[in-house]
Structures are given as C-alpha cells and as structure tokens.
Design a protein around this motif. Structure first.
Motif, PDB file in Angstrom:
ATOM      1  N   ASP A 108       0.832  -1.202   0.000  1.00 19.26           N
ATOM      2  CA  ASP A 108       0.000   0.000   0.000  1.00 19.26           C
ATOM      3  C   ASP A 108       0.871   1.258   0.000  1.00 19.26           C
ATOM      4  N   ALA A 109       1.920   1.249   0.828  1.00 18.07           N
ATOM      5  CA  ALA A 109       2.803   2.407   0.928  1.00 18.07           C
ATOM      6  C   ALA A 109       3.539   2.654  -0.380  1.00 18.07           C
ATOM      7  N   ALA A 110       3.997   1.576  -1.027  1.00 19.05           N
ATOM      8  CA  ALA A 110       4.735   1.730  -2.282  1.00 19.05           C
ATOM      9  C   ALA A 110       3.835   2.236  -3.407  1.00 19.05           C
ATOM     10  N   LEU A 111       2.569   1.847  -3.397  1.00 19.00           N
ATOM     11  CA  LEU A 111       1.660   2.333  -4.430  1.00 19.00           C
ATOM     12  C   LEU A 111       1.251   3.782  -4.171  1.00 19.00           C
ATOM     13  N   ALA A 112       1.230   4.182  -2.903  1.00 16.71           N
ATOM     14  CA  ALA A 112       0.932   5.577  -2.567  1.00 16.71           C
ATOM     15  C   ALA A 112       2.150   6.475  -2.790  1.00 16.71           C
ATOM     16  N   HIS A 113       3.344   5.934  -2.595  1.00 16.62           N
ATOM     17  CA  HIS A 113       4.604   6.686  -2.745  1.00 16.62           C
ATOM     18  C   HIS A 113       5.508   5.857  -3.668  1.00 16.62           C
ATOM     19  N   GLU A 114       5.315   5.972  -4.959  1.00 19.69           N
ATOM     20  CA  GLU A 114       6.005   5.076  -5.895  1.00 19.69           C
ATOM     21  C   GLU A 114       7.523   5.164  -5.781  1.00 19.69           C
ATOM     22  N   TRP A 115       8.041   6.321  -5.436  1.00 21.56           N
ATOM     23  CA  TRP A 115       9.489   6.496  -5.292  1.00 21.56           C
ATOM     24  C   TRP A 115      10.051   5.596  -4.200  1.00 21.56           C
ATOM     25  N   PHE A 116       9.217   5.211  -3.238  1.00 13.71           N
ATOM     26  CA  PHE A 116       9.671   4.351  -2.144  1.00 13.71           C
ATOM     27  C   PHE A 116      10.210   3.031  -2.689  1.00 13.71           C
ATOM     28  N   ALA A 117       9.550   2.491  -3.717  1.00 14.09           N
ATOM     29  CA  ALA A 117      10.020   1.230  -4.307  1.00 14.09           C
ATOM     30  C   ALA A 117      11.409   1.379  -4.910  1.00 14.09           C
ATOM     31  N   ASP A 118      11.734   2.584  -5.404  1.00 16.60           N
ATOM     32  CA  ASP A 118      13.056   2.814  -5.994  1.00 16.60           C
ATOM     33  C   ASP A 118      14.172   2.734  -4.950  1.00 16.60           C
ATOM     34  N   LEU A 119      13.832   2.939  -3.696  1.00 16.38           N
ATOM     35  CA  LEU A 119      14.843   2.993  -2.637  1.00 16.38           C
ATOM     36  C   LEU A 119      14.935   1.687  -1.852  1.00 16.38           C
ATOM     37  N   LEU A 120      14.185   0.685  -2.274  1.00 13.65           N
ATOM     38  CA  LEU A 120      14.273  -0.623  -1.629  1.00 13.65           C
ATOM     39  C   LEU A 120      15.336  -1.468  -2.322  1.00 13.65           C
ATOM     40  N   GLY A 121      15.982  -2.315  -1.544  1.00 19.93           N
ATOM     41  CA  GLY A 121      16.893  -3.285  -2.123  1.00 19.93           C
ATOM     42  C   GLY A 121      18.360  -2.950  -2.023  1.00 19.93           C
ATOM     43  N   ALA A 122      18.694  -1.742  -1.602  1.00 24.07           N
ATOM     44  CA  ALA A 122      20.101  -1.410  -1.411  1.00 24.07           C
ATOM     45  C   ALA A 122      20.481  -1.749   0.038  1.00 24.07           C
ATOM     46  N   ARG A 123      21.257  -0.897   0.671  1.00 22.96           N
ATOM     47  CA  ARG A 123      21.617  -1.150   2.066  1.00 22.96           C
ATOM     48  C   ARG A 123      20.394  -0.980   2.959  1.00 22.96           C
ATOM     49  N   PRO A 124      20.365  -1.690   4.087  1.00 17.30           N
ATOM     50  CA  PRO A 124      19.175  -1.630   4.938  1.00 17.30           C
ATOM     51  C   PRO A 124      18.880  -0.217   5.417  1.00 17.30           C
ATOM     52  N   HIS A 125      17.608   0.076   5.581  1.00 19.50           N
ATOM     53  CA  HIS A 125      17.200   1.348   6.169  1.00 19.50           C
ATOM     54  C   HIS A 125      17.219   1.211   7.690  1.00 19.50           C
ATOM     55  N   LEU A 126      17.818   2.196   8.354  1.00 16.00           N
ATOM     56  CA  LEU A 126      18.087   2.067   9.783  1.00 16.00           C
ATOM     57  C   LEU A 126      17.433   3.146  10.631  1.00 16.00           C
ATOM     58  N   GLY A 127      16.473   3.861  10.073  1.00 11.94           N
ATOM     59  CA  GLY A 127      15.731   4.817  10.884  1.00 11.94           C
ATOM     60  C   GLY A 127      14.898   4.100  11.934  1.00 11.94           C
ATOM     61  N   PRO A 128      14.405   4.804  12.932  1.00 10.80           N
ATOM     62  CA  PRO A 128      13.685   4.152  14.033  1.00 10.80           C
ATOM     63  C   PRO A 128      12.438   3.404  13.588  1.00 10.80           C
ATOM     64  N   HIS A 129      11.684   3.942  12.643  1.00 12.99           N
ATOM     65  CA  HIS A 129      10.482   3.234  12.188  1.00 12.99           C
ATOM     66  C   HIS A 129      10.845   2.049  11.300  1.00 12.99           C
ATOM     67  N   ALA A 130      11.882   2.199  10.486  1.00 14.99           N
ATOM     68  CA  ALA A 130      12.346   1.074   9.676  1.00 14.99           C
ATOM     69  C   ALA A 130      12.834  -0.060  10.569  1.00 14.99           C
ATOM     70  N   LEU A 131      13.569   0.281  11.623  1.00 12.16           N
ATOM     71  CA  LEU A 131      14.024  -0.746  12.553  1.00 12.16           C
ATOM     72  C   LEU A 131      12.850  -1.413  13.260  1.00 12.16           C
ATOM     73  N   ALA A 132      11.822  -0.637  13.581  1.00 16.14           N
ATOM     74  CA  ALA A 132      10.647  -1.219  14.236  1.00 16.14           C
ATOM     75  C   ALA A 132       9.948  -2.220  13.319  1.00 16.14           C
ATOM     76  N   VAL A 133       9.808  -1.863  12.030  1.00 19.40           N
ATOM     77  CA  VAL A 133       9.198  -2.792  11.077  1.00 19.40           C
ATOM     78  C   VAL A 133      10.077  -4.033  10.918  1.00 19.40           C
ATOM     79  N   GLY A 134      11.390  -3.818  10.843  1.00 15.65           N
ATOM     80  CA  GLY A 134      12.298  -4.951  10.734  1.00 15.65           C
ATOM     81  C   GLY A 134      12.233  -5.858  11.944  1.00 15.65           C
ATOM     82  N   GLU A 135      12.128  -5.280  13.134  1.00 16.51           N
ATOM     83  CA  GLU A 135      12.026  -6.075  14.355  1.00 16.51           C
ATOM     84  C   GLU A 135      10.743  -6.894  14.370  1.00 16.51           C
ATOM     85  N   THR A 136       9.628  -6.275  14.032  1.00 16.74           N
ATOM     86  CA  THR A 136       8.353  -6.991  14.028  1.00 16.74           C
ATOM     87  C   THR A 136       8.371  -8.122  13.004  1.00 16.74           C
ATOM     88  N   THR A 137       8.948  -7.856  11.838  1.00 19.00           N
ATOM     89  CA  THR A 137       9.025  -8.873  10.794  1.00 19.00           C
ATOM     90  C   THR A 137       9.891 -10.048  11.227  1.00 19.00           C
TER      91      THR A 137
END
Length: 252
Positions: A108-137
């Motif tokens: 849903d987020a990638a379809l709302a913010h298409e540029w977000f998909a362009d930034l996936l797949g490189a080095r991990p994102h380490l912001g606090p919310h990204a880490l929270a999603v990574g932890e939950t996953t």
C-alpha cells in the motif's frame, strides 16, 4: 545536497533538532520530510530539490541545511516516514497474520509513494520506524515452524525481502509505463496481438501459447497475496527436510 554519506559527525537520527529560531515559519525534520514526500509523490525523486522543498515550506533554501546535511539524509527521513505508515500494521494474533499485514501495508505504501520502491533493495534502512518494522518482521518469522536457526532466519528474511522488492518494483514500473504511454498492459498486449499470433502459430513456443491463450488477466492485489503466501509457505516449511550445516541453535 550530494555530499558523501556519513560526512556528518552523527547520523541524522541522533542529532538533536536545531534550536527554534525567531522566524516566520517554524521548521522541523518531520515538516521537511513531509514536504519532500509531497513533492516526490507528485514529481518523483528526479523532481526533488532543496529549492522546491524550501518553496513548499515558505523558507529560504539555506535554512534546510540546519536540519539535513545532504540528500542521503533527506531520503533517509522520507523513507522512515513511510516506514511509520507501514509500522501501523502492528503485531497480529499469530506470526503469519503479522507478516501478511506488514507486507500488504508495504505494498500500500509503495503504491501511494512510488518512489519508495526505488529505494528498496540497497543497504538496509536504519531509521527508528524502519528498525521497528524490521524487528516486528524478524520476530514474527522466528515463530514460524521451519525457522530453527539464525541461518534459517537470515535466509527467510532475504527471500521474503527479495519477493517484496521484485513484486513492488514490477507493479510500480507497470503503473508508470501505463501513465507515460497512455496504454495499460491489456491494451499493449492487444496491440501486439497479430505479431504474437504469427509467432505462436510457428509451434516453437507451446507453453507461451498456453499462457497467452488460456491465461487470464489476474488481479494485481490477489496475485500479490497469492504469491506472498506461496513464498511464506516455502521459506517457513522446509518441505525437503534440509538444514544448514552450521550448528543448530534455537533463536528463542
């Protein structure tokens, strides 16, 4: 804003916000990120610039450099703001439901913010919310029956992320192509119908012919969900019974 990554003494997450200034327009990193996201949603990352962000906020461009030192930091803030949206999925009653909720929220987020998909797949994102999603996953995957070792977890996360990145980039690319050409996938296929019919009539591509003739135009959301559940079944089930050669150690 293209100075080298890591040129600041501390990551943007650990640097305090600048002290409030006596200026007509108060700023914060959250406001800057929100403005940048609005611009990127409208014009893609190619249309993002300090000048445009400053104009959107009603401030001079140089004020932004008090809050972010380079383009990489700005993108980090934008990405983490999107991860905040994904994090709203939260933990569910069991591990599979948690993963399904997070991954669908990511789509849903990638379809709302298409540029977000362009930034996936490189080095991990380490912001606090990204880490929270990574932890939950990761925590959800540790509860899956086929995840017994840290190697299992790493490989499962890698396979899941590879599916997410590939599926989202394909869907976003098709949406962009349809907009830029004015032709959706079905119309594009129809325009090439005569050529494809001639090629298939040669008999050299029988399996492709079956796909073209008998295959349906699948719903994107349903297909994403089906493929996601298939990936989850595969990475958590170990149907062939193989195990890593490293010492087996329970994660929890």
């Amino acid at each position: 804003m293209d100075t080298p990554y890591g040129s600041a003494p501390l990551p943007v997450w650990e640097r305090p916000e600048p002290q409030p200034r006596a200026a007509p327009v108060p700023l914060s990193r959250a406001k800057i990120a929100a403005a940048a996201i609005r611009l990127a949603d409208a014009e893609s990352l190619d249309g993002l610039s300090v000048r445009k962000i400053a104009k959107e906020l009603g401030v001079g461009p140089m004020r932004l450099y008090d809050y972010v030192t380079n383009r990489s930091e700005l993108l980090d803030l934008m990405v983490d703001a999107v991860y905040a949206e994904i994090a709203e999925a939260g933990e569910q009653s069991e591990w599979r439901a948690t993963l399904l909720a997070i991954v669908h929220r990511t789509r849903d987020a990638a379809l709302a913010h298409e540029w977000f998909a362009d930034l996936l797949g490189a080095r991990p994102h380490l912001g606090p919310h990204a880490l929270a999603v990574g932890e939950t996953t990761a925590a959800a995957l540790t509860q899956a029956p086929g995840i017994r070792t840290i190697d299992d977890l790493q490989r499962a996360l890698g396979a899941l992320n590879a599916f997410i990145i590939g599926a989202l980039r394909r869907e976003v690319t098709e949406r962009r192509t349809a907009r830029s050409t004015g032709t959706d996938e079905a119309a594009w296929q129809a325009s090439l119908g005569p050529y494809l019919t001639r090629m298939l009539d040669t008999g050299r591509y029988p399996t492709v012919a079956r796909l073209v003739i008998d295959g349906a135009h699948l719903d994107a959301e349903e297909t994403f969900h089906h493929n996601l559940t298939t990936v989850l079944d595969g990475i958590t089930g170990h149907p062939d019974g193989r195990r890593t050669s490293r010492p087996v150690r329970r994660i929890l």
